[in-house]
Design a protein around this motif. Structure first.
Motif, mmCIF file in Angstrom:
data_model
loop_
_atom_site.group_PDB
_atom_site.id
_atom_site.type_symbol
_atom_site.label_atom_id
_atom_site.label_comp_id
_atom_site.label_asym_id
_atom_site.label_seq_id
_atom_site.Cartn_x
_atom_site.Cartn_y
_atom_site.Cartn_z
ATOM 1 N N SER A 1 11.068 -21.642 -83.176
ATOM 2 C CA SER A 1 10.243 -21.959 -84.334
ATOM 3 C C SER A 1 11.118 -22.131 -85.565
ATOM 4 N N SER A 2 10.627 -22.917 -86.516
ATOM 5 C CA SER A 2 11.415 -23.205 -87.718
ATOM 6 C C SER A 2 11.643 -21.947 -88.553
ATOM 7 N N MET A 3 10.717 -20.997 -88.516
ATOM 8 C CA MET A 3 10.911 -19.764 -89.273
ATOM 9 C C MET A 3 12.139 -19.005 -88.785
ATOM 10 N N ILE A 4 12.404 -19.038 -87.477
ATOM 11 C CA ILE A 4 13.570 -18.366 -86.939
ATOM 12 C C ILE A 4 14.802 -19.257 -87.046
ATOM 13 N N SER A 5 14.639 -20.565 -86.896
ATOM 14 C CA SER A 5 15.778 -21.475 -87.003
ATOM 15 C C SER A 5 16.393 -21.419 -88.392
ATOM 16 N N TYR A 6 15.565 -21.313 -89.409
ATOM 17 C CA TYR A 6 16.047 -21.270 -90.791
ATOM 18 C C TYR A 6 15.901 -19.863 -91.364
ATOM 19 N N PHE A 7 16.268 -18.865 -90.580
ATOM 20 C CA PHE A 7 16.101 -17.480 -91.030
ATOM 21 C C PHE A 7 16.985 -17.159 -92.225
ATOM 22 N N ASN A 8 18.074 -17.908 -92.415
ATOM 23 C CA ASN A 8 18.966 -17.651 -93.547
ATOM 24 C C ASN A 8 18.685 -18.599 -94.707
ATOM 25 N N ASP A 9 17.470 -19.097 -94.800
ATOM 26 C CA ASP A 9 17.101 -19.996 -95.891
ATOM 27 C C ASP A 9 17.302 -19.298 -97.235
ATOM 28 N N ARG A 10 17.685 -20.064 -98.238
ATOM 29 C CA ARG A 10 17.973 -19.486 -99.556
ATOM 30 C C ARG A 10 16.721 -19.274 -100.399
ATOM 31 N N ILE A 11 15.584 -19.812 -99.976
ATOM 32 C CA ILE A 11 14.352 -19.675 -100.743
ATOM 33 C C ILE A 11 13.347 -18.770 -100.043
ATOM 34 N N LEU A 12 13.124 -18.978 -98.752
ATOM 35 C CA LEU A 12 12.091 -18.248 -98.015
ATOM 36 C C LEU A 12 12.698 -17.688 -96.737
ATOM 37 N N THR A 13 12.694 -16.382 -96.593
ATOM 38 C CA THR A 13 13.291 -15.715 -95.439
ATOM 39 C C THR A 13 12.222 -14.985 -94.636
ATOM 40 N N PRO A 14 12.504 -14.645 -93.374
ATOM 41 C CA PRO A 14 11.520 -13.886 -92.589
ATOM 42 C C PRO A 14 11.139 -12.558 -93.221
ATOM 43 N N GLU A 15 12.094 -11.899 -93.917
ATOM 44 C CA GLU A 15 11.748 -10.636 -94.577
ATOM 45 C C GLU A 15 10.680 -10.851 -95.648
ATOM 46 N N MET A 16 10.794 -11.967 -96.374
ATOM 47 C CA MET A 16 9.800 -12.260 -97.398
ATOM 48 C C MET A 16 8.447 -12.588 -96.775
ATOM 49 N N MET A 17 8.445 -13.366 -95.685
ATOM 50 C CA MET A 17 7.185 -13.669 -95.017
ATOM 51 C C MET A 17 6.531 -12.399 -94.492
ATOM 52 N N ARG A 18 7.339 -11.530 -93.913
ATOM 53 C CA ARG A 18 6.794 -10.263 -93.406
ATOM 54 C C ARG A 18 6.138 -9.469 -94.528
ATOM 55 N N ALA A 19 6.831 -9.369 -95.658
ATOM 56 C CA ALA A 19 6.284 -8.609 -96.779
ATOM 57 C C ALA A 19 5.001 -9.232 -97.302
ATOM 58 N N MET A 20 4.973 -10.548 -97.437
ATOM 59 C CA MET A 20 3.794 -11.213 -97.984
ATOM 60 C C MET A 20 2.590 -11.072 -97.066
ATOM 61 N N ILE A 21 2.808 -11.199 -95.760
ATOM 62 C CA ILE A 21 1.690 -11.090 -94.824
ATOM 63 C C ILE A 21 1.122 -9.682 -94.825
ATOM 64 N N ILE A 22 1.990 -8.673 -94.817
ATOM 65 C CA ILE A 22 1.522 -7.278 -94.822
ATOM 66 C C ILE A 22 0.743 -6.981 -96.094
ATOM 67 N N LEU A 23 1.256 -7.445 -97.229
ATOM 68 C CA LEU A 23 0.573 -7.191 -98.493
ATOM 69 C C LEU A 23 -0.749 -7.956 -98.569
ATOM 70 N N TYR A 24 -0.785 -9.164 -98.035
ATOM 71 C CA TYR A 24 -2.012 -9.973 -98.094
ATOM 72 C C TYR A 24 -3.102 -9.383 -97.211
ATOM 73 N N VAL A 25 -2.741 -8.945 -96.010
ATOM 74 C CA VAL A 25 -3.730 -8.366 -95.104
ATOM 75 C C VAL A 25 -4.199 -7.007 -95.603
ATOM 76 N N GLY A 26 -3.276 -6.207 -96.144
ATOM 77 C CA GLY A 26 -3.642 -4.892 -96.645
ATOM 78 C C GLY A 26 -3.477 -3.807 -95.598
ATOM 79 N N PRO A 27 -3.462 -2.548 -96.018
ATOM 80 C CA PRO A 27 -3.194 -1.449 -95.082
ATOM 81 C C PRO A 27 -4.364 -1.077 -94.195
ATOM 82 N N HIS A 28 -5.571 -1.518 -94.509
ATOM 83 C CA HIS A 28 -6.750 -1.059 -93.775
ATOM 84 C C HIS A 28 -7.335 -2.102 -92.840
ATOM 85 N N ALA A 29 -6.942 -3.358 -92.964
ATOM 86 C CA ALA A 29 -7.512 -4.414 -92.130
ATOM 87 C C ALA A 29 -6.717 -4.558 -90.840
ATOM 88 N N ARG A 30 -7.411 -4.986 -89.795
ATOM 89 C CA ARG A 30 -6.759 -5.241 -88.508
ATOM 90 C C ARG A 30 -7.215 -6.605 -87.982
#
Length: 737
Positions: free
Chosen positions: A452-481
């Motif tokens: 996948s492109s997210m893994i192919s460009y994991f060292n991108d200078r603008i958007l990294t997998p760590e940032m995507m992980r953080a954004m998804i967790i924050l968007y979903v919230g701690p109580h939703a599944r």
């Protein structure tokens, strides 16, 4: 070095090391001999007669620089992963944005605002020179991201010094500044607070009454940051080029308002636009507004989800007499994030959408990049040419005969060779020798693995997998599944085909080196496939002429920009090419409006836009909003209740004096128009076939979920722990400094 010896990397240990070194040598300079230790005194005395203090300083710094870059000089430096990844202009832009991120993150702990703003710019100038240190600073911060880091990085364009520079470099586009407005919720909404928005219109407010076209923009920001003022280059450019009102929503952000609050908020604005016929933003209200929806990055996710929610509500109303909302004229998606379920590998179905012969030419660079992921690991293996990619099939690749597959088991057993065949094998021939020689040479290896492109460009200078992980967790919230494999309002990439076939014309603009480029090409492929299947069905039913051909550009248009990655419309002041792409989107919007105007008087155009009967009157609606309950502890069974659909109360008056039947009326009709879903996603979302489960009255049902007790809700605790760390919360719930 101290932290390495102790086996525990720590910023505190490094601080102690720095203080220790500085203290030792400061004390030695005060108390020690000025010519140094005994072994170096004679050499120091002789050199002091030949070299001045300035020469000594320059020579010392020069040798320090040479020793630090010794590996580069002798050719022992590690390879550069970003070599040839971006265009020169885009890489220069990312160099500046990286220095800005490093500078602002370095100064973020300074409490005094004016001092923090000034220090941020000073540190930025330092990191512009020390580019490698800026990369290292950004890499470490992204490894331990919090919501504060994301907001400081993405809100920096509105700080005093940087906003002054940005305004100075931006061309004069409009005479009128943007206006802050508040849009009331539609009648019957579960929310009462109005929605904040910014209206970009190059004219007086009185001139709005002459317009019926509106651009509804959902700005991006990783679901957690940024408002329309951080997207002003794009919005001002559209307002000036189109001479139309551009309404950009300042929806509430996670983690304070997790999913699906922002989605429902944008949907309420869309409903208010049509319920008031545009009067809520200053239009005359004499005609229905015509809307083109746009969204970039996370805003593209919300904009697509909003249209899916609209289609879903219209689909539910097919069995009722309620009015249905018209679809927008078109949809513009700019580097959208449409899949929250980040995976490593591409499925065969996804690869088939990218390799479709009709889009192979446009996607050739994306496909080439995926094959390069394999050959980078085996640089000595010959690479196949483009012609080989077209002619060779994965089935001809050499394989291990010891591995038996299902296809092998279906073949008849091999017969032993005959005597004549053995004689032919035993006799050496030129053909056999050439075959043996060819077999001994290395062959181009073929692989069916596509990353996948997210893994192919994991060292991108603008958007990294760590940032995507953080954004998804924050968007979903701690109580939703949510179910990431089926919830197509969270991941629009999973939307069923029956909804995709009703989508308005959709235009995509994405960089080829964007970690989210797969989302664009796959979703565009699914839209194209759904539209084509609908075209074939209508043709078979005789609704279309036999000579009619499928026009892909009438439904989907994709532009992939080579050599650039994510967010290029956010920093056009340092990436001037971005203006061309801003005006490209403006041309798309203008073309969509013109195309719809050309077909506005035909019945076919009305059926496509309205997906039902036109508006004659509007009711006062009552809706049931889906929401996530905000609780201080782990989630409970109340959050996992299935979708609750309650009928309207009786005697709800309409504008024409009629009433809408409710629970206690004999008809028992339910108003689906204002219905919003609540709780977990439906179980049939990811099927892609559009099969909806119906109840006795044709109403769509949810499948209830089994929930654990709070004491055993391990997943809820894990999500709370992840989100708590990103939000700067300690384990005991106390906010960390």
């Amino acid at each position: 070095m101290i932290d390495h010896v102790l086996g525990r990397p720590s910023v505190q240990f490094r601080k102690i090391q720095v203080f220790a070194v500085v203290s030792f040598w400061s004390l030695y300079l005060l108390r020690g001999n000025k010519n140094g230790p005994p072994l170096l005194r004679n050499l120091s005395a002789r050199l002091s007669k030949r070299l001045s203090a300035w020469q000594t300083l320059v020579i010392t710094l020069l040798w320090l620089y040479i020793s630090r870059n010794f590996a580069k000089i002798v050719g022992l430096e590690s390879p550069e992963p970003l070599a040839n990844l971006y265009t020169r202009s885009y890489f220069r832009a990312t160099w500046i944005t990286t220095a800005l991120d490093a500078g602002f993150w370095t100064a973020m702990k300074i409490r005094t605002k004016w001092l923090r703003d000034l220090a941020s710019m000073i540190f930025t100038f330092y990191y512009l020179i020390a580019a490698e240190q800026a990369d290292e600073k950004v890499r470490k911060v992204r490894g331990l991201l919090t919501v504060d880091h994301l907001r400081i990085s993405w809100h920096k364009s509105t700080t005093p010094y940087l906003s002054f520079v940005t305004r100075a470099m931006r061309p004069k586009l409009t005479r009128y500044p943007p206006r802050a407005i508040r849009i009331p919720r539609p009648s019957g909404s579960s929310y009462k607070d109005p929605v904040n928005a910014w209206l970009y219109f190059d004219g007086p407010l009185a001139a709005l009454k002459n317009h019926t076209k509106v651009v509804l923009d959902v700005p991006g920001g990783g679901f957690v940051a940024m408002n329309p003022r951080h997207h002003e280059d794009k919005l001002l450019g559209w307002a000036a080029k189109l001479e139309l009102p551009v309404l950009s929503l300042d929806y509430r952000k996670a983690p304070e308002h997790p999913y699906p609050y922002a989605l429902n908020e944008c949907f309420d604005v869309y409903r208010s636009l049509f319920a008031s016929q545009g009067r809520c933003i200053g239009l005359s209200g004499s005609a229905m507004p015509r809307v083109v929806v746009t969204g970039d990055s996370a805003g593209g996710n919300i904009a697509t989800g909003m249209i899916l929610l609209l289609l879903e509500n219209n689909e539910n109303q097919r069995h009722t007499n309620e009015e249905r909302l018209p679809l927008p004229e078109g949809l513009i998606l700019i580097y959208p994030g449409l899949d929250m379920n980040i995976g490593n590998w591409m499925s065969d179905e996804q690869m088939a959408l990218i390799q479709d012969r009709r889009t192979r030419k446009r996607n050739r660079n994306v496909l080439r990049r995926k094959s390069e992921d394999y050959y980078k690991l085996t640089p000595d293996t010959p690479h196949p040419s483009d012609d080989e990619d077209k002619t060779l099939s994965p089935t001809v690749a050499p394989r291990d005969d010891s591995i038996v597959t299902a296809d092998d088991r279906s073949l008849p057993p091999l017969k032993p060779p005959t005597d004549a065949e053995l004689d032919m094998i035993s006799q050496p021939s030129l053909a056999n020798q050439s075959t043996t020689l060819a077999a001994s040479k290395p062959k181009p290896l073929k692989t069916r693995l596509a990353m996948s492109s997210m893994i192919s460009y994991f060292n991108d200078r603008i958007l990294t997998p760590e940032m995507m992980r953080a954004m998804i967790i924050l968007y979903v919230g701690p109580h939703a599944r949510p179910d990431f494999s089926t919830d197509y309002l969270l991941s629009p990439l999973l939307a069923p085909e029956n909804l995709l076939s009703k989508f308005p014309k959709t235009c995509f603009l994405t960089g080829e080196r964007d970690p989210l480029v797969d989302d664009t090409v796959i979703f565009a492929g699914r839209l194209r496939q759904a539209k084509h299947n609908l075209f074939v069905q209508r043709k078979e039913l005789g609704l279309l002429k036999s000579k009619d051909t499928f026009d892909e550009k009438a439904h989907v248009e994709v532009t992939l920009i080579p050599g650039i990655s994510h967010g290029f419309l956010q920093f056009v002041s340092v990436f001037p090419e971005g203006w061309n792409h801003i005006f490209r989107c403006a041309r798309w919007i203008d073309e969509i409006f013109e195309e719809r105007e050309g077909r506005a008087n035909t019945s076919e155009s009305m059926n496509e836009r309205m997906v039902g009967d036109p508006f004659h009157h509007r009711h006062h609606y009552n809706q049931h909003q889906r929401h996530h309950r905000r609780m201080p502890t782990e989630s409970s069974g109340d959050e996992d209740r299935p979708l609750e659909m309650s009928a309207l109360s009786s005697n709800i008056k309409t504008r024409d004096g009629g009433s809408i039947p409710g629970d206690d009326n004999p008809n028992g009709k339910i108003n689906y128009f204002t219905h919003k879903r609540k709780g977990p996603a439906r179980a049939n979302r990811g099927s892609g076939r559009g099969k909806l489960k119906r109840g006795e009255n044709g109403h769509q049902r949810d499948k209830s979920m089994v929930s654990l007790a709070s004491e055993e809700d391990l997943l809820g605790r894990r999500m709370k722990g992840l989100a708590g760390g990103l939000m700067g919360m300690a384990h005991d719930g106390v906010e960390t400094p």
